[in-house]
Scaffold this active site. Structure first.
Site, PDB file in Angstrom:
ATOM      1  N   CYS A 228     -58.088  84.263 -43.494  1.00  0.00           N
ATOM      2  CA  CYS A 228     -58.336  83.290 -42.419  1.00  0.00           C
ATOM      3  C   CYS A 228     -58.267  81.791 -42.705  1.00  0.00           C
ATOM      4  CB  CYS A 228     -59.770  83.623 -41.821  1.00  0.00           C
ATOM      5  SG  CYS A 228     -60.216  83.100 -40.202  1.00  0.00           S
TER       6      CYS A 228
ATOM      7  N   HIS B 142     -61.723  83.384 -33.422  1.00  0.00           N
ATOM      8  CA  HIS B 142     -60.396  82.958 -33.610  1.00  0.00           C
ATOM      9  C   HIS B 142     -59.957  82.310 -32.397  1.00  0.00           C
ATOM     10  CE1 HIS B 142     -60.412  86.179 -37.014  1.00  0.00           C
ATOM     11  NE2 HIS B 142     -60.655  85.103 -37.288  1.00  0.00           N
TER      12      HIS B 142
ATOM     13  N   HIS C  21     -56.791  78.882 -35.405  1.00  0.00           N
ATOM     14  CA  HIS C  21     -57.725  79.565 -36.136  1.00  0.00           C
ATOM     15  C   HIS C  21     -57.470  81.090 -36.169  1.00  0.00           C
ATOM     16  CE1 HIS C  21     -62.021  81.055 -37.130  1.00  0.00           C
ATOM     17  NE2 HIS C  21     -61.284  80.971 -38.212  1.00  0.00           N
TER      18      HIS C  21
ATOM     19  N   SER D   2     -62.873  67.924 -32.712  1.00  0.00           N
ATOM     20  CA  SER D   2     -62.614  68.489 -34.007  1.00  0.00           C
ATOM     21  C   SER D   2     -61.919  67.221 -34.906  1.00  0.00           C
ATOM     22  CB  SER D   2     -61.559  69.567 -33.965  1.00  0.00           C
ATOM     23  OG  SER D   2     -62.305  70.775 -33.164  1.00  0.00           O
TER      24      SER D   2
ATOM     25  N   HIS E 189     -65.396  73.957 -43.636  1.00  0.00           N
ATOM     26  CA  HIS E 189     -64.272  74.521 -42.745  1.00  0.00           C
ATOM     27  C   HIS E 189     -64.182  74.568 -41.268  1.00  0.00           C
ATOM     28  CE1 HIS E 189     -66.878  77.847 -41.861  1.00  0.00           C
ATOM     29  NE2 HIS E 189     -65.743  78.515 -41.734  1.00  0.00           N
TER      30      HIS E 189
ATOM     31  N   ALA F 127     -67.571  73.293 -38.205  1.00  0.00           N
ATOM     32  CA  ALA F 127     -69.005  72.881 -37.955  1.00  0.00           C
ATOM     33  C   ALA F 127     -70.282  73.993 -38.525  1.00  0.00           C
ATOM     34  CB  ALA F 127     -69.527  72.678 -36.495  1.00  0.00           C
ATOM     35  N   GLY F 128     -69.601  75.204 -38.576  1.00  0.00           N
ATOM     36  CA  GLY F 128     -70.489  76.304 -39.073  1.00  0.00           C
ATOM     37  C   GLY F 128     -71.528  76.531 -38.149  1.00  0.00           C
TER      38      GLY F 128
ATOM     39  N   LYS G 295     -58.593  81.951 -25.984  1.00  0.00           N
ATOM     40  CA  LYS G 295     -59.290  83.162 -26.923  1.00  0.00           C
ATOM     41  C   LYS G 295     -58.638  84.266 -26.667  1.00  0.00           C
ATOM     42  CE  LYS G 295     -63.365  80.712 -28.458  1.00  0.00           C
ATOM     43  NZ  LYS G 295     -63.741  80.515 -29.850  1.00  0.00           N
TER      44      LYS G 295
HETATM   45  N1  LIG Z   1     -62.112  73.418 -31.824  1.00  0.00           N
HETATM   46  C1  LIG Z   1     -62.558  74.842 -31.967  1.00  0.00           C
HETATM   47  N2  LIG Z   1     -63.578  75.045 -32.953  1.00  0.00           N
HETATM   48  C2  LIG Z   1     -64.314  76.328 -33.040  1.00  0.00           C
HETATM   49  C3  LIG Z   1     -64.273  77.130 -31.804  1.00  0.00           C
HETATM   50  N3  LIG Z   1     -64.871  78.262 -32.066  1.00  0.00           N
HETATM   51  C4  LIG Z   1     -65.150  78.010 -33.483  1.00  0.00           C
HETATM   52  N4  LIG Z   1     -65.099  76.914 -34.052  1.00  0.00           N
HETATM   53  C5  LIG Z   1     -65.132  76.190 -34.982  1.00  0.00           C
HETATM   54  O1  LIG Z   1     -64.258  76.929 -35.964  1.00  0.00           O
HETATM   55  C6  LIG Z   1     -65.075  77.347 -37.386  1.00  0.00           C
HETATM   56  C7  LIG Z   1     -64.593  78.608 -38.069  1.00  0.00           C
HETATM   57  O2  LIG Z   1     -65.490  79.317 -38.489  1.00  0.00           O
HETATM   58  P1  LIG Z   1     -65.153  80.692 -39.270  1.00  0.00           P
HETATM   59  O3  LIG Z   1     -66.391  80.802 -40.105  1.00  0.00           O
HETATM   60  O4  LIG Z   1     -65.144  81.784 -38.070  1.00  0.00           O
HETATM   61  O5  LIG Z   1     -63.963  80.650 -40.061  1.00  0.00           O
HETATM   62  C8  LIG Z   1     -66.671  77.419 -36.846  1.00  0.00           C
HETATM   63  O6  LIG Z   1     -67.257  77.188 -37.830  1.00  0.00           O
HETATM   64  C9  LIG Z   1     -66.559  76.406 -35.762  1.00  0.00           C
HETATM   65  O7  LIG Z   1     -67.115  75.055 -36.309  1.00  0.00           O
HETATM   66  C10 LIG Z   1     -63.173  76.861 -30.701  1.00  0.00           C
HETATM   67  O8  LIG Z   1     -63.181  77.418 -29.867  1.00  0.00           O
HETATM   68  N5  LIG Z   1     -62.591  75.574 -31.058  1.00  0.00           N
HETATM   69 MN   LIG Z   2     -62.129  81.701 -39.874  1.00  0.00          MN
END
Ligand SMILES: Nc1nc2c(ncn2[C@@H]2O[C@H](COP(=O)(O)O)[C@@H](O)[C@H]2O)c(=O)[nH]1
Ligand SMILES: [Mn+2]
Length: 460
Positions: A158, A215, A245, A364, A378, A380-381, A452
């Site tokens: 991922c 994703h 993603h 972002s 990777h 915000a978490g 999405k």
């Molecule tokens: N710009 C966007 N960022 C998003 C979205 N949904 C989640 N997120 C960020 O991506 C990371 C990916 O985390 P993972 O652990 O699943 O790999 C997550 O921490 C969020 O900060 C979105 O729709 N748009």
């Molecule tokens: Mn991921």
């Protein structure tokens, strides 16, 4: 008397292996190994036998207890992996969390401490996006002598990629959102040829689809270039970009399931073992699959936006600015440790550009690693677990965010669980990394359309 299986590896070419059976009471084991090796590898010149770590087996030696693999050479020095360090029943490495102001859940730190106490773990570092996982934490990098597949997790490969689409956006978010159609259906192009470019085989129907969970494929405007990115001069204020993603779409889960189905819930693959080699071969293919998938998603999104009859916006060549896998393991050449990253972005080789997404309703960033930390956050978490996002939610959140972007998501559960409030504050996460000297925020990205899933797509 019994016998044992012994894997012979050609010292000069580790991809050449053969397994032989040796009686436990054989007193001519050195001669047997060389006889078999000369035969299997068709080389009469093979003359030396090494144990894991490079200790040479002499003519009169017995095989030490527990030996499963040897390296055979034509006289050259040992080239296999180093001996594993002493098994530590004592001190676990100290857990470090690279955060100043970011919210860190105590459960995540407990989970990290439990990881640090596992055998052969050497280094445990939490990133500012650290948060609890179902068993192991997310947002961390863990170095060990060998590999724990469960620490990489199920979505092997991922990652997040950023592409340049156009010098500036002309259409409104709603108009662009309406153009993103057909992305959940199988791509009708030549899937075999696409995969072959990544050294992969197959005709996978899910290739080029985003998948579920968090994703996404997100169109975004460059809100501000905070520091020029010399490698990408087109990356100016107002440019239209695409963040993708996505992972290996079920392939990583199958690879992990194969490991855990053998009995142990957290299996450990020792350095130099054939089991580790086999896992890494599949893991590496899943990482390449994830990359192929992100590139194809970007290609499809671009095709949706810049159709042939649309003269208003000429489709530029798709330019990839960054692509980072955040669920993967790699062997670090400097100390031969295996660095597991579960929700952490590798920041080497320098200078690395790393996308760091916030959420569908916040900014972002594109980061530049400073080279002082081998891993970065990777994203915000999560701040709140998915299950908590349903509490008190009487209606589905609006599809237009506070930043004016549109969300294409026809799955009610995802709309709730992926609300911007579910995530930590991205500004704090990025500031922590800057203040700790880990990274520099280069480009700020404003979401325009977060794609999405459309109705009935049924993605995994
Ligand atoms: N710009 C966007 N960022 C998003 C979205 N949904 C989640 N997120 C960020 O991506 C990371 C990916 O985390 P993972 O652990 O699943 O790999 C997550 O921490 C969020 O900060 C979105 O729709 N748009
Ligand atoms: Mn991921």
């Amino acid at each position: 008397m019994g016998s044992r299986a012994l894997t012979l590896t050609l010292n000069a070419n580790h991809s050449k292996k053969s397994t032989i059976i040796v009686p436990l009471d054989a007193d001519d084991v050195h001669a047997r190994i060389l006889r078999e090796a000369r035969n299997k590898f068709r080389s009469k010149a093979l003359s030396r036998v090494y144990l894991l770590g490079g200790i040479e087996l002499n003519v009169e030696d017995d095989l030490p207890f527990g030996t499963t693999q040897v390296w055979v050479s034509k006289g050259e020095d040992y080239t296999g992996p180093p001996a594993p360090g002493p098994s530590r029943l004592d001190a676990a490495p100290a857990v470090r969390v690279m955060a100043r102001q970011s919210y860190i859940d105590a459960l995540a730190v407990k989970q990290l401490e439990a990881v640090a106490a596992l055998p052969d773990i050497r280094e445990v570092v939490g990133m500012p996006d650290l948060h609890p996982g179902s068993r192991f934490p997310i947002g961390c990098a863990i170095a060990a002598d060998g590999v724990y597949p469960a620490l990489v997790g199920s979505d092997i490969g991922c990652g997040i990629a950023l592409y340049f689409l156009a010098a500036r956006r002309k259409a409104t978010p709603a108009r662009l959102a309406a153009r993103l159609v057909g992305l959940d259906a199988p791509w009708t192009g030549d899937r075999r040829a696409w995969l072959a470019r990544y050294d992969l085989e197959g005709d996978d129907e899910d290739l080029g689809t985003v998948g579920a969970g968090n994703h996404f494929a997100e169109l975004c405007d460059v809100e501000a270039v905070l520091h020029p990115v010399p490698a990408h001069p087109l990356l100016n204020d107002g440019a239209l970009c695409l963040l993708v993603h996505s992972g290996s779409r079920g392939r990583g889960a199958a690879i992990l399931a194969e490991q855990t189905s053998k009995g142990a819930s957290n299996p450990y693959l020792s350095p130099g073992s054939p089991e580790l080699d086999a896992y890494l071969a599949k893991h590496d293919a899943a990482v390449r699959w994830g990359r192929a998938n992100r590139d194809l998603i970007a290609h499809r999104v671009r095709a949706c936006l810049f159709s042939d009859d649309d003269q208003e916006e000429q489709a530029p060549d798709l330019q990839k600015l960054a692509d980072v896998s955040h669920n993967a393991v790699e062997r670090r050449a400097s100390d031969n440790l295996y660095v597991h990253r579960k929700g952490a972005a590798p920041s080497l080789p320098s200078p690395a550009l790393i996308p760091c997404p916030g959420s569908r309703g916040t900014f972002s960033y594109l980061l530049a690693a400073t080279g002082t930390s081998p891993s970065l956050a990777h994203g915000a978490g999560r701040r709140h677990p998915r299950a908590n996002m349903h509490e008190g939610a009487s209606s589905v959140p609006t599809r237009t965010t506070a930043l004016g972007s549109e969300v294409v998501c026809e799955d009610r559960v995802l709309m709730l669980e992926e609300r911007p409030e579910a995530y930590k504050d991205i500004e704090t996460v990025v500031r922590d990394m800057e203040e700790l000297g880990m990274a520099r925020a280069m480009v700020k990205l404003r979401p325009v359309v977060s794609y999405k899933i459309r109705e009935g797509a049924g993605a995994k």
